[in-house]
Scaffold this motif. Structure first.
Motif, PDB file in Angstrom:
ATOM      1  N   THR A  50      10.447 -14.825  28.445  1.00 46.44           N
ATOM      2  CA  THR A  50      11.616 -14.208  27.809  1.00 46.44           C
ATOM      3  C   THR A  50      12.927 -14.565  28.501  1.00 46.44           C
ATOM      4  N   GLY A  51      12.890 -15.405  29.530  1.00 48.81           N
ATOM      5  CA  GLY A  51      14.115 -15.825  30.197  1.00 48.81           C
ATOM      6  C   GLY A  51      14.710 -14.777  31.113  1.00 48.81           C
ATOM      7  N   ARG A  86      16.418 -15.784  34.740  1.00 52.14           N
ATOM      8  CA  ARG A  86      17.662 -16.532  34.890  1.00 52.14           C
ATOM      9  C   ARG A  86      18.689 -15.726  35.678  1.00 52.14           C
ATOM     10  N   PRO A 100      12.951 -20.835  38.516  1.00 52.79           N
ATOM     11  CA  PRO A 100      14.306 -20.478  38.052  1.00 52.79           C
ATOM     12  C   PRO A 100      15.380 -21.422  38.571  1.00 52.79           C
ATOM     13  N   GLU A 131      15.124 -24.825  36.729  1.00 52.59           N
ATOM     14  CA  GLU A 131      15.675 -24.712  35.378  1.00 52.59           C
ATOM     15  C   GLU A 131      17.196 -24.634  35.409  1.00 52.59           C
ATOM     16  N   HIS A 136      22.795 -13.636  32.475  1.00 58.34           N
ATOM     17  CA  HIS A 136      22.018 -13.399  31.257  1.00 58.34           C
ATOM     18  C   HIS A 136      21.337 -12.046  31.368  1.00 58.34           C
ATOM     19  N   GLN A 148      15.272 -13.784  25.641  1.00 64.72           N
ATOM     20  CA  GLN A 148      15.034 -14.801  24.628  1.00 64.72           C
ATOM     21  C   GLN A 148      13.604 -14.696  24.128  1.00 64.72           C
ATOM     22  N   ALA A 168      13.183 -21.267  23.610  1.00 71.75           N
ATOM     23  CA  ALA A 168      13.229 -22.186  24.754  1.00 71.75           C
ATOM     24  C   ALA A 168      11.909 -22.962  24.773  1.00 71.75           C
ATOM     25  N   ARG A 186      10.691 -24.715  28.163  1.00 68.10           N
ATOM     26  CA  ARG A 186      10.322 -23.725  29.177  1.00 68.10           C
ATOM     27  C   ARG A 186       8.978 -23.078  28.853  1.00 68.10           C
ATOM     28  N   ARG A 190      20.596 -15.878  19.420  1.00 68.71           N
ATOM     29  CA  ARG A 190      20.453 -16.828  20.525  1.00 68.71           C
ATOM     30  C   ARG A 190      21.647 -17.772  20.603  1.00 68.71           C
TER      31      ARG A 190
END
Length: 588
Positions: A145-146, A149, A364, A367, A377, A381, A386, A389, A492
């Motif tokens: 889910t990001g 970050r 992380p 990326e 962030h 997501q 992504a 990822r 997004r």
């Protein structure tokens, strides 16, 4: 009508106080005047937490750890970690009179003579399984889910270290009973330590206090298990939670949710009540499993004897993947400077886990270097948003799963009546080919889902209603998405345009000359990785594309209205027209 003014309340300029203050209130006031606890508590107890089922995965790990602490305190009161020899005279008749260590004898006493001892042993062991399993699934949720970050890279690193320490903590606890199964595991650990070139034998002597098995390993593992690692885990979990509060919780996109706010429930009374109830659910599940499902029945294995090995011995599931790597590793040894380099043990057991953990820890940061994204962030997501990822983590999961399956190659061969040699050869190839296949399939799957989202945003969802035109053609009628669903699909960010970067010679569009040397080569590698990450992604529709789709829908409505018995003119526009996502609207 007259009013009796003597009965009408007047406004007071000062707060009401009790005629006789209580001692508890006086103590609280005294503490607040010196520590400022009221201000701190008011701010944090009203802190808002979003509500979603996936956020409970981390809570399962937290409450499993609390269950481990509670059950571990009970076990500590009766377990004796001594390796001194004794003759067992307890309740288990099959082992009565047999010489064994005090550690194994006390494990038997806990199982058969201490009231509730076996239940607490099994609750402790099952809670350890839940703790590590929940951490792994929570880690996957965070990455997919990001949520790893900026600004949460440090919290990701802390979580990865907690997972590593939890695995080591499980191994040390698994080894304490000094039965034949756990002793086999310690014997394997001794071989792993000795596989390290040059320093391996010295490290083994230091750990065991001499030749294996020595008389110090169980007491040392006991101290590590109940003091050292739990203390570090407590500190890291506290830091993890503090950073969670400091950074505020991530949330899923939706109407009213931005990068600047959090939509949810306050700590008190809602979230605290839910979290407290969830603790009892987790503890009750561990207790139910401990009462009904047997785990690690040490009385079946007997005391540890270095001359014996338990047939079909298997480690706990979280140690299965390095065991599988060891089983399928070819027999490779080197002899350098009068030293034997046992690469067949050193590579799969020492190098591979450290390499995998380093990759996990650095994900992380890798990326962020590839994307160049330096923004904060707080909105999550969906994995499809992504693709590269998501595909990367699925590839790592595939490699982990294949190594884990290889750890049971003997069981697979017995149960399925297959050749263990063929299974080993297959796994040697699959751990390299499987992750690549998984990466390609997952990435294309995510991109296909992005394409489906784009079509849904532009044309609405399929209703299953087939329309026939005057010319005889057939088409399916689409209806506009609800505003909240359209918002989620359109929330997004658009990916950066990387196709033109570093393609032309000379300075870029900003007049900056290209870097040369190592920096230039790194920039080229970064550019190729950025193209791999973004090039095939399907971007969300622009405002202009959505506007065109809206007008096209209005035109279709005008054509369909006479066939449905409605006037073509004067229809009312859908109220979602002009919303943030601006989906196609069709009047019912």
């Amino acid at each position: 009508m007259s009013i009796d003014t003597s009965k009408v309340a007047t406004t007071n300029s000062t707060a009401a106080t009790a005629s006789k203050p209580s001692k508890v209130g006086a103590a609280a006031t005294w503490a607040d005047d010196r520590l400022g606890l009221a201000t701190l508590a008011k701010k944090n107890l009203r802190k808002v937490f979003p509500d979603h089922w996936s956020f409970m995965l981390g809570e399962i790990a937290l409450w499993s750890f609390v269950t481990l602490l509670l059950s571990g305190v009970f076990l500590t009161l009766w377990f004796d970690p001594s390796m001194s020899e004794t003759h067992y005279e307890g309740s288990y008749a099959q082992l009565r009179g047999i010489e064994m260590s005090r550690a194994y004898a006390s494990a038997l006493e806990l199982s058969f003579d201490v009231r509730g001892g076996l239940l607490m042993r099994q609750i402790h062991h099952w809670a350890a399984m839940l703790f590590i399993g929940a951490m792994m699934v929570h880690l996957l949720r965070v990455f997919f889910t990001g949520a790893h970050r900026k600004p949460r890279e440090l919290n990701w690193a802390i979580g990865a270290i907690i997972l590593l320490l939890g695995t080591l903590e499980g191994f040390t606890g698994y080894s304490l009973p000094d039965d034949l199964l756990s002793g086999t595991g310690i014997r394997a650990a001794d071989g792993f330590v000795k596989s390290q070139p040059i320093v391996g034998t010295y490290m083994s002597f230091f750990l065991f206090g001499g030749e294996f098995p020595g008389e110090h390993i169980i007491p040392r593992l006991y101290a590590i298990h109940i003091l050292l690692i739990p203390g570090i885990l407590l500190a890291l979990i506290s830091a993890h939670m503090l950073l969670l509060v400091y950074h505020k919780h991530t949330q899923w996109p939706g109407p009213g949710r931005t990068e600047e706010n959090v939509v949810g429930y306050p700590m008190l009374p809602v979230y605290a009540a839910k979290a407290g109830g969830f603790f009892f659910i987790v503890f009750g599940t561990a207790a139910l499993m401990g009462g009904l499902l047997s785990i690690n029945p040490v009385w079946k294995y007997g005391p540890y004897d270095p001359s014996k090995v338990t047939a079909g011995s298997q480690p706990d599931w979280y140690m299965g993947w390095p065991d599988g790597a060891l089983r399928i590793m070819p027999n490779i040894e080197l002899h350098i400077w009068h030293h034997t380099w046992a690469l067949n043990v050193f590579l799969p057991i020492i190098v591979l886990p450290l390499l995998m953990f380093t990759i996990l820890l650095m994900l992380p940061f890798i990326e962020a270097w590839i994307t160049g994204d330096k923004r904060d962030h707080h909105l999550l997501q969906r994995p499809r948003d992504a693709p590269t990822r998501t595909a990367t983590m699925v590839a790592l999961m595939t490699m982990y799963g294949l190594f884990w399956a290889a750890g049971g190659n003997d069981i697979i061969a017995i149960k399925l009546h297959l050749s263990i040699n063929q299974i080993t050869y297959f796994m040697r190839a699959a751990v390299f080919i499987g992750p690549v296949i998984a990466f390609i399939i997952t990435r294309r799957w995510c991109i296909s889902l992005q394409r489906k989202d784009e079509e849904t945003l532009l044309h609405g969802y399929e209703t299953g209603i087939i329309m026939r035109s005057p010319e005889g053609g057939y088409s399916e009628r689409h209806l506009p998405l609800p505003a909240d669903r359209a918002y989620v699909l359109a929330a997004r960010d658009r990916d950066p345009d990387v196709m033109g970067e570093l393609e032309a010679d000379g300075p870029d569009a900003n007049g900056v000359e290209k870097q040369s040397g190592l920096a230039g080569r790194l920039a080229g590698v970064r550019h190729r990785l950025r193209k791999l990450m973004y090039a095939d992604n399907v971007q969300k529709p622009t405002a202009h594309e959505l506007e065109e789709a809206h007008h096209h829908a209005e035109h279709e409505h005008e054509l369909q209205a006479p066939m449905e018995g409605h006037p073509a003119e004067g229809h009312t526009e859908d109220p979602t027209h002009g919303a943030a996502a601006r989906p196609m609207t069709v009047d019912d």
